[in-house]
Design a protein around this motif. Structure first.
Motif, PDB file in Angstrom:
ATOM      1  N   ARG A  31       8.867   4.460  30.045  1.00  0.00           N
ATOM      2  CA  ARG A  31       8.283   4.621  31.378  1.00  0.00           C
ATOM      3  C   ARG A  31       7.763   6.035  31.630  1.00  0.00           C
ATOM      4  NH1 ARG A  31      13.207   2.478  34.963  1.00  0.00           N
ATOM      5  NH2 ARG A  31      14.242   3.890  33.501  1.00  0.00           N
ATOM      6  N   GLY A  32       8.047   6.935  30.704  1.00  0.00           N
ATOM      7  CA  GLY A  32       7.635   8.317  30.891  1.00  0.00           C
ATOM      8  C   GLY A  32       6.185   8.554  30.535  1.00  0.00           C
ATOM      9  N   THR A  33       5.773   9.797  30.654  1.00  0.00           N
ATOM     10  CA  THR A  33       4.397  10.169  30.343  1.00  0.00           C
ATOM     11  C   THR A  33       4.243  10.443  28.851  1.00  0.00           C
ATOM     12  OG1 THR A  33       4.888  12.473  30.865  1.00  0.00           O
ATOM     13  CG2 THR A  33       3.970  11.122  32.620  1.00  0.00           C
ATOM     14  N   TRP A  34       2.992  10.419  28.401  1.00  0.00           N
ATOM     15  CA  TRP A  34       2.722  10.584  26.973  1.00  0.00           C
ATOM     16  C   TRP A  34       3.016  12.010  26.510  1.00  0.00           C
ATOM     17  CZ3 TRP A  34       1.741   7.927  22.687  1.00  0.00           C
ATOM     18  CH2 TRP A  34       1.244   8.609  21.601  1.00  0.00           C
ATOM     19  N   ASP A  35       3.712  12.085  25.410  1.00  0.00           N
ATOM     20  CA  ASP A  35       3.972  13.352  24.735  1.00  0.00           C
ATOM     21  C   ASP A  35       4.331  13.002  23.299  1.00  0.00           C
ATOM     22  OD1 ASP A  35       4.838  16.395  24.937  1.00  0.00           O
ATOM     23  OD2 ASP A  35       6.411  15.326  23.835  1.00  0.00           O
ATOM     24  N   MET A  36       3.661  13.604  22.338  1.00  0.00           N
ATOM     25  CA  MET A  36       3.877  13.222  20.945  1.00  0.00           C
ATOM     26  C   MET A  36       5.316  13.461  20.502  1.00  0.00           C
ATOM     27  SD  MET A  36       0.336  14.378  19.087  1.00  0.00           S
ATOM     28  CE  MET A  36       1.058  14.182  17.471  1.00  0.00           C
ATOM     29  N   GLY A  37       5.883  14.557  20.956  1.00  0.00           N
ATOM     30  CA  GLY A  37       7.265  14.833  20.587  1.00  0.00           C
ATOM     31  C   GLY A  37       8.219  13.808  21.160  1.00  0.00           C
ATOM     32  N   ARG A  38       7.933  13.366  22.348  1.00  0.00           N
ATOM     33  CA  ARG A  38       8.761  12.354  23.013  1.00  0.00           C
ATOM     34  C   ARG A  38       8.538  10.982  22.383  1.00  0.00           C
ATOM     35  NH1 ARG A  38      10.689  11.616  28.509  1.00  0.00           N
ATOM     36  NH2 ARG A  38      10.681   9.395  29.051  1.00  0.00           N
ATOM     37  N   ALA A  39       7.305  10.655  22.061  1.00  0.00           N
ATOM     38  CA  ALA A  39       6.950   9.309  21.612  1.00  0.00           C
ATOM     39  C   ALA A  39       7.640   8.914  20.306  1.00  0.00           C
ATOM     40  CB  ALA A  39       5.450   9.189  21.450  1.00  0.00           C
ATOM     41  N   LYS A  40       7.967   9.866  19.467  1.00  0.00           N
ATOM     42  CA  LYS A  40       8.566   9.529  18.178  1.00  0.00           C
ATOM     43  C   LYS A  40      10.093   9.462  18.214  1.00  0.00           C
ATOM     44  CE  LYS A  40       8.623  14.293  16.428  1.00  0.00           C
ATOM     45  NZ  LYS A  40       8.114  15.191  15.371  1.00  0.00           N
ATOM     46  N   LYS A  41      10.667   9.672  19.380  1.00  0.00           N
ATOM     47  CA  LYS A  41      12.126   9.667  19.499  1.00  0.00           C
ATOM     48  C   LYS A  41      12.594   8.437  20.270  1.00  0.00           C
ATOM     49  CE  LYS A  41      12.428  14.692  19.279  1.00  0.00           C
ATOM     50  NZ  LYS A  41      12.857  15.926  19.973  1.00  0.00           N
ATOM     51  N   GLY A  42      13.363   7.621  19.620  1.00  0.00           N
ATOM     52  CA  GLY A  42      13.786   6.363  20.210  1.00  0.00           C
ATOM     53  C   GLY A  42      14.593   6.515  21.486  1.00  0.00           C
ATOM     54  N   GLU A  43      15.299   7.627  21.608  1.00  0.00           N
ATOM     55  CA  GLU A  43      16.167   7.791  22.786  1.00  0.00           C
ATOM     56  C   GLU A  43      15.393   7.896  24.086  1.00  0.00           C
ATOM     57  OE1 GLU A  43      16.088   9.779  20.102  1.00  0.00           O
ATOM     58  OE2 GLU A  43      16.306  11.896  20.623  1.00  0.00           O
ATOM     59  N   HIS A  44      14.075   8.128  24.001  1.00  0.00           N
ATOM     60  CA  HIS A  44      13.270   8.250  25.213  1.00  0.00           C
ATOM     61  C   HIS A  44      12.754   6.903  25.714  1.00  0.00           C
ATOM     62  CE1 HIS A  44      13.424  12.544  25.248  1.00  0.00           C
ATOM     63  NE2 HIS A  44      12.917  12.643  24.039  1.00  0.00           N
ATOM     64  N   TYR A  45      12.956   5.849  24.931  1.00  0.00           N
ATOM     65  CA  TYR A  45      12.439   4.535  25.313  1.00  0.00           C
ATOM     66  C   TYR A  45      13.455   3.794  26.169  1.00  0.00           C
ATOM     67  CZ  TYR A  45       8.484   5.258  22.254  1.00  0.00           C
ATOM     68  OH  TYR A  45       7.345   5.760  21.679  1.00  0.00           O
ATOM     69  N   ASP A  46      12.927   3.092  27.152  1.00  0.00           N
ATOM     70  CA  ASP A  46      13.782   2.447  28.142  1.00  0.00           C
ATOM     71  C   ASP A  46      14.084   0.983  27.821  1.00  0.00           C
ATOM     72  OD1 ASP A  46      11.646   4.341  29.960  1.00  0.00           O
ATOM     73  OD2 ASP A  46      13.800   4.665  30.234  1.00  0.00           O
ATOM     74  N   TYR A  47      13.179   0.332  27.141  1.00  0.00           N
ATOM     75  CA  TYR A  47      13.342  -1.091  26.860  1.00  0.00           C
ATOM     76  C   TYR A  47      13.031  -1.362  25.392  1.00  0.00           C
ATOM     77  CZ  TYR A  47      12.799  -1.107  31.934  1.00  0.00           C
ATOM     78  OH  TYR A  47      12.923  -0.841  33.270  1.00  0.00           O
ATOM     79  N   TRP A  48      13.768  -2.310  24.823  1.00  0.00           N
ATOM     80  CA  TRP A  48      13.620  -2.662  23.413  1.00  0.00           C
ATOM     81  C   TRP A  48      13.561  -4.177  23.243  1.00  0.00           C
ATOM     82  CZ3 TRP A  48      13.333   0.896  19.394  1.00  0.00           C
ATOM     83  CH2 TRP A  48      13.548   2.238  19.746  1.00  0.00           C
ATOM     84  N   GLY A  49      12.801  -4.590  22.249  1.00  0.00           N
ATOM     85  CA  GLY A  49      12.804  -5.985  21.860  1.00  0.00           C
ATOM     86  C   GLY A  49      13.938  -6.285  20.900  1.00  0.00           C
ATOM     87  N   GLN A  50      14.028  -7.539  20.497  1.00  0.00           N
ATOM     88  CA  GLN A  50      15.130  -7.970  19.632  1.00  0.00           C
ATOM     89  C   GLN A  50      14.821  -7.734  18.148  1.00  0.00           C
ATOM     90  OE1 GLN A  50      12.791  -9.974  20.682  1.00  0.00           O
ATOM     91  NE2 GLN A  50      12.246 -11.134  18.844  1.00  0.00           N
TER      92      GLN A  50
END
Length: 127
Positions: free
Chosen positions: A100-119
Motif C-alpha cells: 500500500r506504500g509509495t514506490w521506492d526501489m529499495g522498498r519494493a525488493k523487501k518482502g517485509e514492506h508488503y501488506d498482502y500475499w497470495g497463497q
C-alpha cells in the motif's frame, strides 16, 4: 482487506515459458505496488520483480532480467509475470504481493514492506 490469488504455475522444460497471473480483490488494486517473490526448497524467499501503480516503474532482480516480464492490467485487477527461457534454478513457489506504500526501489525488493500475499503457485523447470 485484499485477497490475492495466483495461477498459471506448472511443470515446464528448460527453455520453455509460463505466464503467471495474480488476481486481486478490492477497489484499491490500482494504487498498490505489486511484487512477485519466489521461494525454492531449503532457501529463503527472494525478490523477483515489482511494478508501480501505473506500470511506469518496474524493477527486476538481476537473476531474471531479460527473461521475466512483470505487467499489470488495472481494469482487470491483475498482475502478470511472463516467464521465458526458464531454467531449472527458476524452480520455486511464486508469490504475488501488494504494498500500500509509495514506490521506492529499495522498498519494493523487501518482502517485509508488503501488506498482502497470495497463497503461491508452484513452478517446476525440468532439465
Amino acid at each position: 482487506q485484499v485477497q490475492l490469488v495466483e495461477s498459471g504455475g506448472g511443470l515446464v522444460q528448460a527453455g520453455g515459458s509460463l505466464r503467471l497471473s495474480c488476481a486481486a480483490s478490492g477497489r484499491a488494486f490500482s494504487s498498490y505496488v505489486m511484487g512477485w517473490f519466489r521461494q525454492a526448497p531449503g532457501k529463503e524467499r527472494e525478490f523477483v520483480a515489482a511494478i508501480n501503480w501505473s506500470g511506469g516503474r518496474i524493477y527486476y532482480a538481476d537473476s531474471v532480467k531479460g527473461r521475466l516480464t512483470i505487467s499489470r492490467d488495472n481494469a482487470k485487477n491483475t498482475v502478470y509475470l511472463q516467464m521465458n527461457s526458464l531454467k531449472p534454478e527458476d524452480t520455486a513457489v511464486y508469490y504475488c504481493a501488494a504494498d500500500r506504500g509509495t514506490w521506492d526501489m529499495g522498498r519494493a525488493k523487501k518482502g517485509e514492506h508488503y501488506d498482502y500475499w497470495g497463497q503461491g503457485t508452484q513452478v517446476t523447470v525440468s532439465s
